[in-house]
Design a protein around this motif. Structure first.
Motif: not given
Length: 185
Positions: A9-10, A12-14, A16-17, A131, A180, A183
């Motif tokens: 999950p971390e 994936r978060q990176e 999408l960021a 996703t 998301p 950034s």
């Protein structure tokens, strides 16, 4: 990011960021241009030009990503998600010669094959992003491309297959709104 200690999950978060829309924008532009070209000039020789130019999507995606403030190659060699995505890309490219052979029997099979090969990349992208969007994109694109091949009369078949791919991209961009946002770098 320390990928050896990071959780899925971390990672994936990176992903999408960051800026991940450059390559899909390039794909959308490529397929939209060919939809128009093949509608205006439906000669079979133009399908050969489509084959020669399909490699332009990657450098165009790199350029668009850079213009949008991203870097496709930042940490790429260390990221397990990037490695998995690249392996999926290579796997899809292994089918390219088969599509080229099929195109000798029917040039429209090249467009269908290219649509399927490049659409399958979305399945892995969706998994790396966490996703189902990539799966829906790929399935919709495949069903639509086959339907266009089977049911749309000449000389509109080739441009319709390209339009199906454009529609899949537009759907995906619409769905990406819920992901998301990248950034600002």
């Amino acid at each position: 990011m320390d990928y050896e200690k990071a959780t899925l999950p971390e990672m994936r978060q990176e992903l999408l960021a960051g800026e991940y829309r450059g390559m899909p924008i390039a794909g959308l532009l490529y397929w939209a241009a060919w939809a128009i070209i093949l509608l205006l000039f439906p000669e079979p020789k133009n399908i050969v030009y489509l084959a020669w130019t399909c490699g332009l999507i990657f450098p165009l995606g790199v350029l668009i990503t850079k213009l949008r403030g991203g870097d496709m190659f930042k940490d790429a060699k260390d990221s397990p998600l990037t490695s998995a995505f690249m392996m999926a890309l290579i796997t899809c490219l292994l089918f390219f010669p088969l599509v080229m052979v099929a195109a000798t029997f029917d040039p429209l099979l090249f467009i269908v094959g290219l649509s399927l090969i490049s659409g399958n990349i979305w399945i892995m992208w969706g998994w790396t992003a966490g996703t189902n969007l990539g799966l829906y994109h790929s399935l919709g694109r495949a069903v639509g491309s086959y339907a266009a091949y089977l049911f749309v009369p000449q000389p509109y078949t080739a441009s319709t297959i390209c339009a199906v791919v454009v529609a899949a991209y537009l759907y995906s961009f619409w769905r990406m709104r819920s992901l998301p946002q990248p950034s600002a770098s």
